[in-house]
Each structure stands twice: as structure tokens, then as C-alpha cells.
Design an enzyme around this catalytic site. Structure first.
Site, PDB file in Angstrom:
ATOM      1  N   TRP A 144       1.455   5.470  -2.119  1.00  0.00           N
ATOM      2  CA  TRP A 144       1.107   6.371  -3.217  1.00  0.00           C
ATOM      3  C   TRP A 144       2.073   6.384  -4.390  1.00  0.00           C
ATOM      4  O   TRP A 144       1.749   6.920  -5.437  1.00  0.00           O
ATOM      5  CB  TRP A 144       0.877   7.779  -2.678  1.00  0.00           C
ATOM      6  CG  TRP A 144      -0.544   7.989  -2.296  1.00  0.00           C
ATOM      7  CD1 TRP A 144      -1.233   7.285  -1.348  1.00  0.00           C
ATOM      8  CD2 TRP A 144      -1.466   8.932  -2.859  1.00  0.00           C
ATOM      9  NE1 TRP A 144      -2.537   7.748  -1.273  1.00  0.00           N
ATOM     10  CE2 TRP A 144      -2.695   8.753  -2.188  1.00  0.00           C
ATOM     11  CE3 TRP A 144      -1.372   9.907  -3.844  1.00  0.00           C
ATOM     12  CZ2 TRP A 144      -3.828   9.524  -2.485  1.00  0.00           C
ATOM     13  CZ3 TRP A 144      -2.501  10.668  -4.125  1.00  0.00           C
ATOM     14  CH2 TRP A 144      -3.712  10.472  -3.458  1.00  0.00           C
TER      15      TRP A 144
ATOM     16  N   TYR B 103       0.827  -1.207   0.000  1.00  0.00           N
ATOM     17  CA  TYR B 103       0.000   0.000   0.000  1.00  0.00           C
ATOM     18  C   TYR B 103       0.862   1.259   0.000  1.00  0.00           C
ATOM     19  O   TYR B 103       1.868   1.329   0.699  1.00  0.00           O
ATOM     20  CB  TYR B 103      -0.902   0.028   1.247  1.00  0.00           C
ATOM     21  CG  TYR B 103      -1.794   1.242   1.254  1.00  0.00           C
ATOM     22  CD1 TYR B 103      -2.968   1.258   0.513  1.00  0.00           C
ATOM     23  CD2 TYR B 103      -1.442   2.386   1.958  1.00  0.00           C
ATOM     24  CE1 TYR B 103      -3.776   2.386   0.471  1.00  0.00           C
ATOM     25  CE2 TYR B 103      -2.248   3.518   1.921  1.00  0.00           C
ATOM     26  CZ  TYR B 103      -3.415   3.505   1.179  1.00  0.00           C
ATOM     27  OH  TYR B 103      -4.201   4.623   1.145  1.00  0.00           O
TER      28      TYR B 103
HETATM   29  N1  LIG Z   1      -1.637   9.640  11.716  1.00  0.00           N
HETATM   30  C1  LIG Z   1      -2.063   9.534  10.451  1.00  0.00           C
HETATM   31  N2  LIG Z   1      -1.536   8.586   9.644  1.00  0.00           N
HETATM   32  C2  LIG Z   1      -1.974   8.496   8.365  1.00  0.00           C
HETATM   33  C3  LIG Z   1      -2.973   9.355   7.869  1.00  0.00           C
HETATM   34  C4  LIG Z   1      -3.529  10.318   8.761  1.00  0.00           C
HETATM   35  O1  LIG Z   1      -4.431  11.087   8.401  1.00  0.00           O
HETATM   36  N3  LIG Z   1      -3.036  10.388  10.038  1.00  0.00           N
HETATM   37  N4  LIG Z   1      -3.394   9.247   6.565  1.00  0.00           N
HETATM   38  C5  LIG Z   1      -3.252   7.945   5.934  1.00  0.00           C
HETATM   39  C6  LIG Z   1      -3.486   8.019   4.499  1.00  0.00           C
HETATM   40  S1  LIG Z   1      -5.013   8.658   4.041  1.00  0.00           S
HETATM   41  C7  LIG Z   1      -2.616   7.573   3.572  1.00  0.00           C
HETATM   42  S2  LIG Z   1      -3.103   7.533   1.927  1.00  0.00           S
HETATM   43  C8  LIG Z   1      -1.299   7.029   3.943  1.00  0.00           C
HETATM   44  C9  LIG Z   1      -0.189   7.390   2.947  1.00  0.00           C
HETATM   45  O2  LIG Z   1       0.897   6.532   3.123  1.00  0.00           O
HETATM   46  P1  LIG Z   1       1.935   6.241   1.940  1.00  0.00           P
HETATM   47  O3  LIG Z   1       1.274   6.313   0.621  1.00  0.00           O
HETATM   48  O4  LIG Z   1       2.659   4.987   2.277  1.00  0.00           O
HETATM   49  O5  LIG Z   1       2.913   7.484   2.093  1.00  0.00           O
HETATM   50  P2  LIG Z   1       3.949   8.094   1.066  1.00  0.00           P
HETATM   51  O6  LIG Z   1       4.884   8.912   1.866  1.00  0.00           O
HETATM   52  O7  LIG Z   1       3.233   8.777  -0.039  1.00  0.00           O
HETATM   53  O8  LIG Z   1       4.727   6.807   0.529  1.00  0.00           O
HETATM   54  C10 LIG Z   1       4.943   6.529  -0.803  1.00  0.00           C
HETATM   55  C11 LIG Z   1       6.323   5.896  -0.943  1.00  0.00           C
HETATM   56  O9  LIG Z   1       6.528   5.554  -2.308  1.00  0.00           O
HETATM   57  C12 LIG Z   1       7.852   5.927  -2.687  1.00  0.00           C
HETATM   58  N5  LIG Z   1       7.880   6.117  -4.140  1.00  0.00           N
HETATM   59  C13 LIG Z   1       7.494   7.200  -4.857  1.00  0.00           C
HETATM   60  N6  LIG Z   1       7.656   6.966  -6.167  1.00  0.00           N
HETATM   61  C14 LIG Z   1       8.154   5.711  -6.296  1.00  0.00           C
HETATM   62  C15 LIG Z   1       8.494   4.903  -7.416  1.00  0.00           C
HETATM   63  O10 LIG Z   1       8.381   5.283  -8.572  1.00  0.00           O
HETATM   64  N7  LIG Z   1       8.948   3.643  -7.150  1.00  0.00           N
HETATM   65  C16 LIG Z   1       9.078   3.181  -5.886  1.00  0.00           C
HETATM   66  N8  LIG Z   1       9.529   1.941  -5.722  1.00  0.00           N
HETATM   67  N9  LIG Z   1       8.766   3.927  -4.822  1.00  0.00           N
HETATM   68  C17 LIG Z   1       8.291   5.177  -5.016  1.00  0.00           C
HETATM   69  C18 LIG Z   1       8.116   7.183  -1.888  1.00  0.00           C
HETATM   70  O11 LIG Z   1       9.496   7.442  -1.789  1.00  0.00           O
HETATM   71  C19 LIG Z   1       7.458   6.837  -0.551  1.00  0.00           C
HETATM   72  O12 LIG Z   1       8.351   6.189   0.298  1.00  0.00           O
HETATM   73  O13 LIG Z   1      -0.950   7.503   5.245  1.00  0.00           O
HETATM   74  C20 LIG Z   1      -1.941   7.205   6.220  1.00  0.00           C
HETATM   75  N10 LIG Z   1      -1.422   7.528   7.536  1.00  0.00           N
HETATM   76  N1  LIG Z   2      -1.181  18.663   0.966  1.00  0.00           N
HETATM   77  C1  LIG Z   2      -1.602  17.369   1.011  1.00  0.00           C
HETATM   78  N2  LIG Z   2      -2.846  17.069   0.578  1.00  0.00           N
HETATM   79  C2  LIG Z   2      -3.293  15.789   0.630  1.00  0.00           C
HETATM   80  C3  LIG Z   2      -2.478  14.736   1.110  1.00  0.00           C
HETATM   81  C4  LIG Z   2      -1.157  15.089   1.566  1.00  0.00           C
HETATM   82  O1  LIG Z   2      -0.382  14.223   2.021  1.00  0.00           O
HETATM   83  N3  LIG Z   2      -0.764  16.402   1.507  1.00  0.00           N
HETATM   84  N4  LIG Z   2      -2.951  13.438   1.140  1.00  0.00           N
HETATM   85  C5  LIG Z   2      -4.114  13.096   0.324  1.00  0.00           C
HETATM   86  C6  LIG Z   2      -4.769  11.877   0.824  1.00  0.00           C
HETATM   87  S1  LIG Z   2      -4.000  10.386   0.552  1.00  0.00           S
HETATM   88  C7  LIG Z   2      -5.970  11.874   1.457  1.00  0.00           C
HETATM   89  S2  LIG Z   2      -6.690  10.405   1.939  1.00  0.00           S
HETATM   90  C8  LIG Z   2      -6.689  13.117   1.710  1.00  0.00           C
HETATM   91  C9  LIG Z   2      -7.319  13.181   3.103  1.00  0.00           C
HETATM   92  O2  LIG Z   2      -8.201  14.237   3.170  1.00  0.00           O
HETATM   93  P1  LIG Z   2      -8.944  14.528   4.543  1.00  0.00           P
HETATM   94  O3  LIG Z   2      -9.249  13.258   5.231  1.00  0.00           O
HETATM   95  O4  LIG Z   2     -10.071  15.443   4.231  1.00  0.00           O
HETATM   96  O5  LIG Z   2      -7.793  15.340   5.301  1.00  0.00           O
HETATM   97  P2  LIG Z   2      -7.250  15.328   6.793  1.00  0.00           P
HETATM   98  O6  LIG Z   2      -6.213  16.382   6.778  1.00  0.00           O
HETATM   99  O7  LIG Z   2      -6.843  13.994   7.258  1.00  0.00           O
HETATM  100  O8  LIG Z   2      -8.478  15.719   7.681  1.00  0.00           O
HETATM  101  C10 LIG Z   2      -9.254  16.865   7.409  1.00  0.00           C
HETATM  102  C11 LIG Z   2      -9.599  17.579   8.680  1.00  0.00           C
HETATM  103  O9  LIG Z   2     -10.496  16.830   9.492  1.00  0.00           O
HETATM  104  C12 LIG Z   2     -10.466  17.419  10.769  1.00  0.00           C
HETATM  105  N5  LIG Z   2     -10.862  16.450  11.773  1.00  0.00           N
HETATM  106  C13 LIG Z   2     -10.101  15.533  12.401  1.00  0.00           C
HETATM  107  N6  LIG Z   2     -10.856  14.835  13.276  1.00  0.00           N
HETATM  108  C14 LIG Z   2     -12.096  15.339  13.183  1.00  0.00           C
HETATM  109  C15 LIG Z   2     -13.330  15.037  13.813  1.00  0.00           C
HETATM  110  O10 LIG Z   2     -13.434  14.146  14.636  1.00  0.00           O
HETATM  111  N7  LIG Z   2     -14.402  15.775  13.445  1.00  0.00           N
HETATM  112  C16 LIG Z   2     -14.336  16.762  12.527  1.00  0.00           C
HETATM  113  N8  LIG Z   2     -15.446  17.402  12.211  1.00  0.00           N
HETATM  114  N9  LIG Z   2     -13.198  17.075  11.919  1.00  0.00           N
HETATM  115  C17 LIG Z   2     -12.100  16.366  12.236  1.00  0.00           C
HETATM  116  C18 LIG Z   2      -9.077  17.901  11.004  1.00  0.00           C
HETATM  117  O11 LIG Z   2      -9.107  19.204  11.543  1.00  0.00           O
HETATM  118  C19 LIG Z   2      -8.428  17.820   9.627  1.00  0.00           C
HETATM  119  O12 LIG Z   2      -7.747  19.013   9.320  1.00  0.00           O
HETATM  120  O13 LIG Z   2      -5.804  14.220   1.578  1.00  0.00           O
HETATM  121  C20 LIG Z   2      -5.136  14.225   0.316  1.00  0.00           C
HETATM  122  N10 LIG Z   2      -4.539  15.512   0.164  1.00  0.00           N
HETATM  123 MO   LIG Z   3      -5.085   8.767   1.720  1.00  0.00          MO
END
Ligand SMILES: Nc1nc2c(c(=O)[nH]1)N[C@H]1C(S)=C(S)[C@@H](COP(=O)(O)OP(=O)(O)OC[C@H]3O[C@@H](n4cnc5c(=O)[nH]c(N)nc54)[C@H](O)[C@@H]3O)O[C@H]1N2
Ligand SMILES: Nc1nc2c(c(=O)[nH]1)N[C@H]1C(S)=C(S)[C@@H](COP(=O)(O)OP(=O)(O)OC[C@H]3O[C@@H](n4cnc5c(=O)[nH]c(N)nc54)[C@H](O)[C@@H]3O)O[C@H]1N2
Ligand SMILES: [Mo]
Length: 782
Positions: A116, A114
């Protein structure tokens, strides 16, 4: 076969955060946001510098020193590495895969990976990895996402539609802008997250729609612990809700509307099933607790009068009930989705333009984009002969408890016994919760293989590390079904060190396992891209337009296809004719009571929406505890580019920045610029303090993605850099969805007065010669 030379005049490239022109400048190659993008993301500013960072990039294949000596994984963190030539690295990797496969079977290989990775169509690490592992006999994979697992499992039960269908069918932004008068935005609609589109985007449009809505008089009620969770143009009112309690607010609004007789009973009768059961629950028929504004006020910490005022207002307005993905990344994360959909049903506006229910507006760029989708071809992954899969965020449970039973998605499952992990294009030591727990679990398999371009925390915990090129180091195709631009992603720089493309790496492994011909089908990389393009030409023809041949496309480098407006209204067919277009649920309707869920007898997810106190929340906190919001970072994509110029420019004393209310900071003797230690029973980390009055005083924000830097200190093992996932809870949302609950976390805070430990994670791990002992006096590292 096509040539590798590209004659494109104005070279371009695309990432999940936007599209760029590649330009020469006195300081070298630079990426300039393309002119069509009115609100380019800040993330791209750190891209080139991160990829040119020789210390953070993996330069050559490397094998962990202790693993070469058969240490069984105990030292799978902070070990030294031995660099080996590619041939040897591929020999070792292939023979490990073969050994584990022969000894334990393919169901002992964990390979979902899993994460990105990059936005290109051919060099997509997961497609390549899964194709390779499938041909090699299969692997244990993962289901759902960290983004919205609760929704992915719940929606099919209560609407019969997949989360993808709900997202792609989302009511279009222009309809919201032109018709909606009040958007209730649970979790806000944030420009911070709308920077991103999975698979890439050429331009950013969400700001302009929100501006148009505000100009038309729409008001947004930003229901979030953070005032900043809305776009500047949104004409917002802020309801500063206690995290984890949205369900109580949704229920009180529903109850008050019902008690005033303002709910749309005809809608409930015609389009839903189970509204009577839910109404009895709201009235407190079973538990004796009516879900009134006064009841919710105590839970949500929002004045009862404000809740009643909002409840009186809702039936008079044209309302969109919007839930950000983050709201369900929490304990019992199924409930806010279900309760929000129920509230929208009671208002009876689903199916009307710009009104009803929406999930994920602003969470990324695509939801609500009013254009048709075109499904371009991708690298075929084949079929996985292994049927075992786990819900994605149960990875540590799986490693720690092979053979244990768990419930998920209406069934009972058994965790497989994993002996080998192959991770490419993802960073579990960024994305998973309770990283100290993951670190223990991670020591159990016999072998861990990681393929990445950088020395991430995960790569540093691998036995075999294979350096992949980054998207800037190879030519690729940008083809996103949600974007009208087709772009040749130009190579920007030569591969760093000995890095190879993911495809090239798997091709080398496939050759050693006797499946090269099946893996490549006789095509080289250029041949595969030409093959993908030929598929695009077919797809285009069916969609009613022509694409030039591949050589011509490579010369032009950028095509914009005719875009067809497709303004959507979620559930519109069903609303228009609920008999002919019945939903694929047993009742044919939206299920406010779901017999199939009730029959599972899950105490943490019963048959209708319920308020259940989360595992941790401010309603049951000790004095001094704060709620941790670990949201997405402004200047990175998760952990990607944390070493780049933009993310680094925002660090203070080298640490990630956490934000507190100034009064809260003062209570803890903290001020902007100090370093604090955040801690709880699961772990602790350092972060630099910033103060902001636009947030709840009992909340602390520490965005995700600072590279994990666990070090032993007199205060125990601390992440000295600021990664919130040493604090978060590793538990599923419920026995239904088993999604992650990253947003459900309480922490303590104190000022850090010891000398600051240096950040080590941006330095490469120690490299040693094969015969050298890592404790020998250190030679030249890089
Ligand atoms: N506390 C907390 N934790 C969270 C979240 C949160 O809201 N709070 N959000 C969650 C969510 S929604 C998500 S989607 C995840 C994201 O978690 P990840 O998608 O695992 O995070 P990334 O840092 O985007 O990791 C992508 C990796 O792919 C590598 N990469 C990029 N391009 C290439 C390529 O071409 N080839 C290879 N082999 N590698 C490559 C990058 O160097 C990086 O290490 O995190 C989750 N974790
Ligand atoms: N710049 C940037 N943008 C991203 C990403 C990134 O890594 N960087 N990651 C992308 C990915 S993989 C994903 S999945 C999306 C996630 O998109 P979202 O899930 O919408 O983003 P988050 O920042 O996790 O959360 C949004 C907001 O929810 C609020 N929140 C937290 N807990 C609660 C709660 O209990 N109640 C309410 N009402 N609000 C709460 C927090 O204040 C937080 O700022 O973002 C995407 N966009
Ligand atoms: Mo995500």
C-alpha cells in the site's frame, strides 16, 4: 523549474486514512483531522509518532552481515547489519541488479512489490519502482490483489466486466438509502474498514449514508461471525454465520425462493444464461442433495426456520445483496460472489434503484460514492519487456517451485526462477499467509533488496536495505480520481536519518545503470510535480473546468473541483436494453453457467456456483479448534503505524489483542488480560485475550498487522507479538483465481504461563562494523 519553498498558509496532508491540517503545538507538529471530515479515522493519531520513532525507522542504508560474506541467504532473518554510505549502497545495489540481469536475464528479477505504500501521486513507490525496473530491462510482476483476487478473475468470466468496472459502477449509496428496504450484508458493512480509501480521502461519508438508510427504514441483515461488523446507524439484525459457509446460505435462500415459485423467471430468461443448469444443481439433480434451508442449516449453523423466514421475506422487499471483500478471501472464494450474484438474479431486482448486487460496500470508502471520477495523470511506468507475472499471493509457491506448472485465469503457467527480489512499498512478511513457509522460501533467492522507511519484518529479512522517506517528509500532490479535493501534501518534518525519497534512490540507481536520462527525462522532483500538474490542467479542461497554474496551486495548497453527481445503478444500461448493451460475455448476459469456466475442468471451480467444503472449517474441526478471523485492524493500515502511539495504546502486555466469546475463553481457562498461545500445524503466536459476547463462540479474532516477531522458545519458533499470518493457509482460492485464503483457518488456543518473551521487533536490528563479528560482545546498537 519551480522553487521548493511553499508559501501555503494552512498546510495540509493526506493519507489513505484521511486528510489533515498540519498545526504547531506546544508538543511539536501535530496533525488535526480537517474540519470537513465528520468521522475522522483513529489511524491518523499514530502517524507522527510512528514516523518520529528513531528505533523503528531505517536511518541509513544497511547491508546484511552474512550476505557481505556470501552466506547465500540462509541467515536471511535476525542477522546483523553493516551501515554503508549512500554511494556505496547504490553501487552495491546497481551492480547486483546488473549481475543478476547479465547472468540470468530480467526474468530472474521479482519486482512487483505488492503493498500500500503512500497516498501521494508523485512519491508513489510502486510507480517509481516499476518505471525504474522497466527501463532497466523489466521484471517479473504480480497480478491482482490480496484484497479481492477471486473477484478480479471471476467477474470478467461471468459478467464480462472487470472488478474495477463493477466497483466503479456500484449502485450509489444514496439510492440504497432511499430505496432499499433490506440489505443482506454478507461480511457486514463495517465502519472499521470504511476508514480507508486507496489513494487517500479528504472526508469519510459512509456512516452518513448508512444513517440515512436506517432513518428511511432500511434494515441491514449483518451476516457475519461478528456482531460488530456493521455501522451503528444500520438498524441491524445479526445472523451469526459459521465462517466459510455463506455459499450454502445463499443457495438455500435461492432454492427456497425458487421452490415457492417466487423467483423472477422472466429476469433469468432475459438477462442470464445457465439458470436452468443452476436450478438443477439447487434441486440436487446430479448429487441428490437439494440445497434446502434444512441442508444449509447444518452447514451454516443458522436455524432452518430463520433461513426460510428470510427466503419468504426477500421477494417482498427491495433488496441489496452485498458481499464484503473479506468473504471471498477464503478457500473457493469465487463461489460466494457467484452465488450472491445468482441470488440477486433470482430476485430480479438488478437494475432497480438501490437494489440488486453489490461488492465491497464499506470494505473501503469509495464503493457507492455517487460522484463522477476524474482520472488524473500519474508517473508513467513505461512498458515491462518481461511478460512473466504471477497471481500476487502465489509468491512463496513461485520461490519454492521454479519451473512448476499451475493453472490460473483460464490458462496454464510456469513459475519463473527468481534470483533477486526488489521490494519497495509493501510488506510481504505482513501480508502473506503461512509466514513460516514464506520465511523458508525467502532464503532461496541470491539477493533481496528492500526499500522502506521502517525496519519491517521484510526489511529485517533483506540483504540490502535502503531507507526511504515517509510521506510526512516530502512534498507531494494528493490527486485521487474519486475525491474532489486537490491538495498540496506539505512536508511535515525533515527526513529521518539519511532517508531519501524513492525517486531519489531510483535516480541514483538509474545513473549507475546508464539510464538516468531516461528515468528522469531531465526533470528534478519539483519539475515532475509541475509536469503532473500540467497534465491535471489538461484533464480538467476536458472535464469542463480550469485549474490555475502550478505556482498558484502551490500558493493556495488546496482546491476543490466542481463535483458532478453521478448516481449509478450497477448493470443499468444492460438492464435497459440487453441487446444493444449486451454484456461482453459469450452469451451477452450474466452467466450463471459459464461454459468457459466449465471447459477448464477445474474440480475446485466448476461451471456454475457450487458449495465446496473449504480446506479448513468448523464443519470438519477437531474438538477445541476455533475458526480464526484475521480481519483488518481498527487503528492501523495493515502493518503500517503499528509502532505509533495509537496502535501501541491498544496492546496489552505489549501483545496484539485477540477476541473470544467469554464462554469460550472460560473453557480454555482464559480471561481478559491473559496471554494466550494460538497455534496449528503451520505456526503459533502469542496474543492478549479480550472477551466479547457479540461473536460466535467457535471463532477467535486476531486482526492483521502486528509486526512479526518470530523467536525461538521452548515451545518452538513463535511469533511473540500476535501476527495471524503465522497461522493462515498459503493456498490459492482455486485453479481459477489463485487468490489468497486468509480467512480460512482453524487454530487451537491455550493459556501462556511461561515468562513473556520481550517484544524485539520495535528495536532496530543489531548494527556491526564491517569487520566485526556479530557474535562479538554487543557495542552500541543504534
Ligand atoms: N491474514 C490476513 N492477511 C492479510 C489480509 C487479511 O485479511 N488477513 N488482508 C490482505 C490485504 S487485503 C492486503 S491489501 C495486504 C496489505 O499488505 P501491505 O500493503 O503489504 O501492508 P502494509 O503494512 O500497508 O505495507 C506497506 C509498506 O509500505 C511501506 N511504505 C509506506 N510508505 C512508503 C513509501 O513512501 N516508500 C516506501 N518505500 N515504502 C513505504 C510501509 O512502511 C509498509 O511496510 O495484506 C493482506 N494480508
Ligand atoms: N482500519 C482499517 N481499514 C481497512 C484496512 C486496514 O488495514 N485498516 N485495509 C483496507 C483494505 S486493503 C481492504 S482490502 C479492506 C478489506 O475489507 P473487508 O474485506 O471488508 O474487511 P475484513 O476485515 O477483512 O473482513 C470483513 C469481515 O468479514 C467477516 N468474515 C470473515 N470470514 C467470513 C465468512 O466466511 N463469512 C462472512 N459472512 N463473514 C466473514 C469478518 O468478521 C470480518 O470482520 O479493508 C480496508 N480498510
Ligand atoms: Mo486489501
Amino acid at each position: 523549474m519551480t522553487s521548493n519553498k511553499s508559501p501555503v498558509k494552512s498546510p495540509k496532508t493526506v493519507a489513505h486514512w484521511g486528510g489533515y491540517e498540519i498545526k504547531d503545538s506546544p508538543v511539536g507538529t501535530v496533525l488535526v483531522p480537517n474540519a470537513a471530515d465528520d468521522s475522522p479515522s483513529v489511524i491518523g493519531r499514530g502517524w507522527v509518532s510512528a514516523m518520529q520513532d528513531k528505533k523503528a525507522r531505517i536511518l541509513r542504508p544497511a547491508v546484511r552481515w552474512g550476505w557481505l560474506r556470501g552466506d547465500g541467504g540462509a541467515a536471511r532473518n535476525d542477522d546483523a547489519y553493516v551501515e554503508v554510505p549512500w554511494d556505496e549502497a547504490l553501487d552495491i545495489t546497481a551492480s547486483e541488479l546488473a549481475r543478476v540481469r547479465d547472468l540470468y536475464g530480467n526474468q530472474a528479477i521479482f519486482g512487483g512489490s505488492y503493498g500500500w505504500a503512500s497516498a501521494g501521486r508523485f512519491h508513489h513507490c510502486h510507480s517509481q519502482l516499476r518505471r525504474f525496473l522497466n527501463l532497466a530491462g523489466g521484471y517479473v510482476g504480480q497480478k491482482d490483489t490480496y484484497s479481492h483476487a477471486a473477484a478480479e478473475v471471476l467477474f470478467p468470466f461471468i459478467t464480462g466486466l472487470s472488478n474495477k468496472q463493477i466497483e466503479e459502477g456500484a449502485t450509489s449509496w444514496p439510492l440504497i438509502a432511499d430505496h432499499c428496504t433490506l440489505m443482506l450484508a454478507f461480511g457486514g458493512v463495517s465502519g472499521r474498514t470504511a476508514q480507508i480509501a486507496s489513494g487517500g480521502t479528504w472526508a469519510h461519508e459512509v456512516d452518513s449514508w448508512v444513517e440515512r438508510a436506517a432513518q428511511n427504514g432500511m434494515q441491514t441483515v449483518n451476516i457475519s461471525p461478528l456482531k460488530s461488523d456493521y455501522l451503528p446507524g444500520a438498524n441491524p439484525m445479526w445472523l451469526s454465520i459459521r465462517p466459510g459457509t455463506d455459499v450454502a446460505l445463499m443457495m438455500a435462500l435461492t432454492y427456497e425462493i425458487m421452490a415457492a415459485g417466487e423467483h423472477d423467471q422472466a429476469f433469468l430468461d432475459r438477462y442470464t444464461t445457465g439458470s436452468a443448469e443452476y436450478q438443477r444443481y439447487l434441486k440436487g439433480d446430479q448429487d441428490g442433495v437439494a440445497k434446502t434451508a434444512d441442508w444449509a442449516a447444518q452447514i451454516c449453523d443458522i436455524a432452518a426456520d430463520d433461513i426460510r423466514a428470510l427466503a419468504r421475506r426477500l421477494p417482498k422487499e427491495r433488496v441489496m445483496i452485498s458481499v464484503a471483500w473479506g468473504v471471498q478471501r477464503a478457500d473457493h472464494g469465487e463461489q460466494p460472489i457467484w452465488a450472491a450474484l445468482a441470488l440477486a438474479c433470482f430476485l430480479g431486482q438488478i437494475g432497480l434503484p438501490g437494489q440488486g448486487f453489490g461488492f465491497g460496500y464499506g470494505s473501503t470508502a469509495p464503493p457507492g460514492r455517487p460522484k463522477r471520477f476524474i482520472s488524473w495523470p500519474s508517473v508513467p511506468q513505461g512498458r515491462n519487456p518481461v511478460s512473466d507475472q504471477i497471481p500476487v499471493s502465489r509468491v512463496a509457491d513461485m520461490l519454492l517451485s521454479p519451473g512448476a506448472a499451475y493453472s490460473y485465469d483460464g490458462g496454464q503457467w510456469i513459475y519463473p526462477d527468481i534470483k533477486l527480489i526488489y521490494w519497495g512499498g509493501g510488506n510481504p512478511f505482513h501480508h502473506h499467509q503461512d509466514l513460516n513457509r514464506l520465511e523458508k522460501a525467502w532464503q532461496l533467492p541470491e539477493t533481496v533488496i528492500v526499500q522502506d522507511h521502517s525496519w519491517t519484518a521484510t526489511a529485517r529479512r533483506a540483504d540490502i536495505v535502503l531507507p526511504a522517506t515517509s510521506a510526512l517528509e516530502r512534498e507531494d500532490l494528493f490527486l485521487n480520481r474519486r475525491d474532489p479535493n486537490l491538495i498540496l501534501m506539505q512536508k511535515v518534518m525533515e527526513p529521518m536519518g539519511d532517508a531519501r525519497s524513492d525517486h531519489e534512490i531510483f535516480k541514483g540507481l538509474a545513473a549507475r545503470l546508464g539510464i538516468e536520462e531516461a528515468f528522469t527525462e531531465g526533470r528534478d522532483e519539483a519539475g515532475w510535480k509541475a509536469w503532473l500538474w500540467a497534465g491535471c490542467q489538461e484533464v480538467a479542461k476536458e472535464a469542463g473546468f480550469d485549474l490555475p497554474d502550478y505556482e498558484t496551486f502551490r500558493e493556495i495548497g488546496h482546491l476543490t473541483i466542481p463535483e458532478e453527481d453521478q448516481t449509478r445503478i450497477l448493470f443499468s444500461d444492460f438492464i435497459a436494453d440487453p441487446k444493444a448493451n449486451a454484456l461482453p460475455t459469450p452469451s451477452g448476459k450474466i452467466e450463471l453457467y459459464c461454459q468457459r469456466i466449465a471447459d477448464l475442468s477445474l474440480t475446485d471451480c466448476p461451471g456454475h456456483p457450487v458449495w465446496l467444503p473449504p480446506a479448513e472449517w468448523l464443519g470438519a474441526a477437531n474438538t477445541g479448534q476455533l475458526h480464526l478471523v484475521s480481519n483488518q485492524p481498527t487503528a492501523r493500515l495493515h502493518s503500517q503505524l503499528d509502532n505509533g502511539a495509537e496502535s501501541q495504546s491498544r496492546k496489552v502486555q505489549g501483545r496484539e489483542v485477540c477476541t473470544l466469546h467469554p464462554e469460550t475463553a472460560a473453557q480454555f481457562g482464559l480471561q481478559t488480560g491473559d496471554v494466550a498461545r494460538l497455534f496449528n500445524a503451520r505456526g503459533s503466536c502469542l496474543a492478549a485475550v479480550h472477551c466479547d459476547a457479540g461473536m460466535r463462540p467457535d471463532v477467535i479474532v486476531l486482526p492483521t498487522g502486528a509486526w512479526l516477531d518470530l523467536q525461538d522458545t521452548p515451545h518452538g519458533r513463535i511469533d511473540v507479538h500476535g501476527n495471524p499470518n503465522v497461522l493462515t493457509i498459503d493456498k490459492g482460492t482455486s485453479g481459477l483465481a489463485q487468490g489468497n485464503i486468509a480467512h480460512t483457518t482453524l487454530v487451537n488456543v491455550e493459556k501462556w504461563t511461561d515468562p513473556l518473551p520481550p517484544i524485539r521487533v520495535f528495536e532496530p536490528p543489531r548494527m556491526v562494523a564491517r569487520d566485526e563479528h556479530p557474535s562479538d560482545p554487543q557495542g552500541d546498537a543504534a
